[in-house]
Enzyme design. Structure first.
Site, PDB file in Angstrom:
ATOM      1  N   GLY A   1       0.914  -1.210   0.067  1.00 43.75           N
ATOM      2  CA  GLY A   1       0.052  -0.028   0.009  1.00 43.75           C
ATOM      3  C   GLY A   1       0.893   1.302   0.029  1.00 43.75           C
TER       4      GLY A   1
ATOM      5  N   HIS B   1      -5.113  -0.795   2.848  1.00 41.91           N
ATOM      6  CA  HIS B   1      -4.819  -1.662   1.802  1.00 41.91           C
ATOM      7  C   HIS B   1      -4.066  -2.765   2.530  1.00 41.91           C
ATOM      8  CE1 HIS B   1      -6.232   1.457  -0.662  1.00 41.91           C
ATOM      9  NE2 HIS B   1      -5.193   2.337  -0.522  1.00 41.91           N
TER      10      HIS B   1
ATOM     11  N   LYS C   1      -4.697  -6.380   4.238  1.00 45.33           N
ATOM     12  CA  LYS C   1      -6.007  -7.244   4.618  1.00 45.33           C
ATOM     13  C   LYS C   1      -6.187  -7.752   6.114  1.00 45.33           C
ATOM     14  CE  LYS C   1      -4.582  -9.299   0.089  1.00 45.33           C
ATOM     15  NZ  LYS C   1      -3.766 -10.132  -0.588  1.00 45.33           N
TER      16      LYS C   1
ATOM     17  N   ARG D   1       4.547 -15.708  -4.540  1.00 38.26           N
ATOM     18  CA  ARG D   1       4.905 -16.522  -3.299  1.00 38.26           C
ATOM     19  C   ARG D   1       3.661 -17.109  -2.466  1.00 38.26           C
ATOM     20  NH1 ARG D   1       2.225 -12.908   0.131  1.00 38.26           N
ATOM     21  NH2 ARG D   1       2.512 -10.505  -0.654  1.00 38.26           N
TER      22      ARG D   1
ATOM     23  N   ARG E   1      -6.614 -12.614  10.864  1.00 43.31           N
ATOM     24  CA  ARG E   1      -5.357 -12.268  11.388  1.00 43.31           C
ATOM     25  C   ARG E   1      -5.288 -11.652  12.834  1.00 43.31           C
ATOM     26  NH1 ARG E   1      -2.151 -10.241   5.953  1.00 43.31           N
ATOM     27  NH2 ARG E   1      -3.213 -11.051   4.780  1.00 43.31           N
TER      28      ARG E   1
HETATM   29  P1  ADP Z   1       0.153  -3.038  -3.042  1.00 46.56           P
HETATM   30  O1  ADP Z   1       1.028  -3.960  -3.899  1.00 46.56           O
HETATM   31  O2  ADP Z   1       0.839  -2.003  -2.559  1.00 46.56           O
HETATM   32  O3  ADP Z   1      -0.685  -3.978  -2.009  1.00 46.56           O
HETATM   33  P2  ADP Z   1      -2.129  -3.480  -4.832  1.00 46.56           P
HETATM   34  O4  ADP Z   1      -1.981  -3.154  -6.298  1.00 46.56           O
HETATM   35  O5  ADP Z   1      -2.135  -4.721  -4.498  1.00 46.56           O
HETATM   36  O6  ADP Z   1      -0.951  -2.521  -3.963  1.00 46.56           O
HETATM   37  O7  ADP Z   1      -3.546  -2.817  -4.170  1.00 46.56           O
HETATM   38  C1  ADP Z   1      -3.833  -2.904  -2.895  1.00 46.56           C
HETATM   39  C2  ADP Z   1      -5.256  -2.725  -2.571  1.00 46.56           C
HETATM   40  O8  ADP Z   1      -5.529  -1.120  -2.935  1.00 46.56           O
HETATM   41  C3  ADP Z   1      -6.131  -3.337  -3.138  1.00 46.56           C
HETATM   42  O9  ADP Z   1      -6.461  -4.573  -2.617  1.00 46.56           O
HETATM   43  C4  ADP Z   1      -7.295  -2.397  -3.270  1.00 46.56           C
HETATM   44  O10 ADP Z   1      -7.995  -2.504  -1.802  1.00 46.56           O
HETATM   45  C5  ADP Z   1      -6.572  -1.056  -3.394  1.00 46.56           C
HETATM   46  N1  ADP Z   1      -6.830  -0.745  -5.023  1.00 46.56           N
HETATM   47  C6  ADP Z   1      -5.697  -0.984  -5.645  1.00 46.56           C
HETATM   48  N2  ADP Z   1      -6.091  -0.554  -7.109  1.00 46.56           N
HETATM   49  C7  ADP Z   1      -7.256  -0.041  -6.695  1.00 46.56           C
HETATM   50  C8  ADP Z   1      -7.891   0.735  -7.944  1.00 46.56           C
HETATM   51  N3  ADP Z   1      -7.724   0.951  -9.220  1.00 46.56           N
HETATM   52  N4  ADP Z   1      -9.130   1.082  -7.739  1.00 46.56           N
HETATM   53  C9  ADP Z   1      -9.432   1.252  -6.244  1.00 46.56           C
HETATM   54  N5  ADP Z   1      -8.691   0.633  -5.186  1.00 46.56           N
HETATM   55  C10 ADP Z   1      -7.454  -0.203  -5.706  1.00 46.56           C
END
Ligand code: ADP
Length: 450
Positions: free
Chosen positions: A165, A235, A237, A291, A337
């Site tokens: 995040g 962001h 879980k 992973r 968690r």
């Molecule tokens: P990171 O690698 O930093 O965890 P992610 O791309 O996996 O970033 O995104 C993490 C979280 O951010 C997602 O699970 C979602 O909650 C939110 N998110 C990511 N992209 C979007 C988007 N385009 N619109 C709204 N929320 C998003």
């Protein structure tokens, strides 16, 4: 098969990997920092090697120390767990160069998926829908701004090298773009040493749905259905479940087939997760994790597949032990968690566990690294365990979760257990009607009420 395995990790995931290795008859080697001399993974493994001082940069992130430990202890293979060096392509390559078996994907896959723009391009080419947005090399602020205007607000600025995040900023209006961009770039440069960003359409009320996948050295691929990880804070879980309460059988089939095609197209090896945002029946790829994930047990509970066993087999060059048709899921599983954190402020609460009791019974699993008298060191993340339940349906899983949360005892430190007890009284959680923003809004309301 592999005869001995070094686990380049700590905490609950190190214990979890050791359990499967033991059942497969593999000799286990733990590694530990100063702060972890009394940790459970050290006690569980057949052998343990001290790798350095407590800070992660001087221990769990020192690739050479881990490889030297494997050599000295005569371990044939290295399992990286999650976090730490698990998605570090250079480390994976160094492990292979040292003549050891790397329990993970090919370094090239880790590298490709490590950058969000490259990953999106790769997936789009493999026929996977991606969030609309700008992935270009032109990083001039005026160009990025023009792209954001064209996509239409709200947009999300994301660090290309991002994770956890960090370097992610939502922009609601054109007037706010420049400041948000500067702040995202600052954060990305500090966290990843790479300030490049991409721009994405901000999906307003999506669910986070991810699919567990496998590929072996013979080109065979299998997915193990989805997990719904929409309950998030910053962001990150907080609770995960499978199957997703939002997906129809048809939607599940579609997402599974798309994913299998993509995995085959990129020649993926090992265990991975493809993450999507899902809204109104449409899904968009956001990233791939190369992973094992924290939340993998919910998949194990509904499919009966031991993911670590499969990971080790694939690394040893064996074929997948099942085909797609062999995989059925049964019932419903939920994971929460358990963090050593204040359940209202989420501030870490390291300290000594004065009292510990693990809940038991049918369909209840606790993956943890704690015991009574154990001192949680302040150096590492606050996840101390995961409570996973399985039931014939979602309702039974929830009933079992409530019961187990009442039974589990972790004394002496604050934990997130009371948070889950409160959440399981919320009608939206009980009905499964929540998106990725639900928890933040709920937490804000709770504060307002107080
Ligand atoms: P990171 O690698 O930093 O965890 P992610 O791309 O996996 O970033 O995104 C993490 C979280 O951010 C997602 O699970 C979602 O909650 C939110 N998110 C990511 N992209 C979007 C988007 N385009 N619109 C709204 N929320 C998003």
């Amino acid at each position: 098969m592999i005869g001995s395995l070094l686990i380049a990790n700590r905490g609950e995931i190190a214990c979890r990997v050791i359990r499967t290795a033991q059942r497969l008859g593999i000799r286990t080697v733990a590694v530990y920092s100063d702060a972890d001399a009394d940790a459970l993974h050290v006690r569980m493994a057949d052998e343990a090697v001290h790798i350095g001082p407590s800070p992660v940069r001087e221990s769990y992130l020192v690739g050479e120390a881990l490889i030297a430990a494997a050599r000295n202890a005569g371990a044939e293979a290295i399992h990286p767990g999650y976090g730490f060096l698990s998605e570090n392509a250079d480390f994976a390559q160094a492990v292979l160069d040292a003549g050891l078996v790397w329990v993970g994907p090919k370094p090239a896959s880790i590298r490709a998926m490590g950058l969000k723009d490259a990953a999106k391009k790769l997936m789009a080419d493999a026929g996977v829908p991606v969030t609309p947005g700008y992935l270009g090399d032109d990083q001039r602020p005026e160009r990025l701004k023009a792209e954001a205007d064209a996509i239409g607000y709200p947009v999300l600025i994301k660090a290309v090298a991002g994770g956890g995040g960090k370097g992610m900023k939502r922009v609601d209006a054109a007037a706010d773009f420049d400041a948000a961009l500067a702040s995202a770039k600052r954060e990305a440069a500090a966290a990843f040493g790479d300030d490049r960003v991409l721009i994405e359409k901000y999906v307003t009320r999506p669910r986070h749905i991810e699919v567990q996948v496998f590929g072996d050295q013979f080109g065979d691929v299998v997915h193990l259905f989805e997990r719904d990880c929409s309950l998030q804070r910053r962001h990150q879980k907080v609770l995960e479940e499978a199957p997703s309460p939002a997906l129809s059988a048809e939607g599940r089939k579609k997402i599974g087939e798309t994913v299998n095609k993509a995995i085959a197209a990129i020649g993926y090896l090992g265990v991975g997760t493809i993450e999507f945002l899902w809204e109104d029946g449409e899904f968009f790829f956001i990233e791939m994790n190369t992973r094992l994930q924290v939340e993998h047990p919910v998949t194990e509970m509904i499919t009966g597949v031991d993911l670590v066993r499969e990971q080790v087999r694939i690394a040893a060059g064996l074929p997948l032990s099942f085909t797609q048709e062999d995989i059925k899921f049964q019932g419903h599983a939920i994971e929460v968690r358990i963090n050593a954190e204040n359940s209202e402020t989420f501030t870490p609460s390291p300290g000594t566990i004065s009292d510990f009791h693990a809940p038991g019974g049918l369909g209840v699993r606790l993956d943890s690294a704690i015991y009574a008298g154990y001192s949680i060191p302040p150096y590492y993340d606050s996840l101390i365990g995961k409570l996973i339940v399985h039931g014939r349906d979602r309702e039974e899983a929830i009933a079992r979760l409530k019961r187990s949360l009442n039974e589990v005892v972790v004394g002496g430190v604050d934990t997130t257990i009371p948070l889950f007890q409160r959440l399981l009284a919320e009608p939206d959680i009980l009905s499964g009607d929540y998106d990725i923003h639900w928890l933040e809004k709920w937490a804000a309301r709770q504060k307002g009420d107080a």
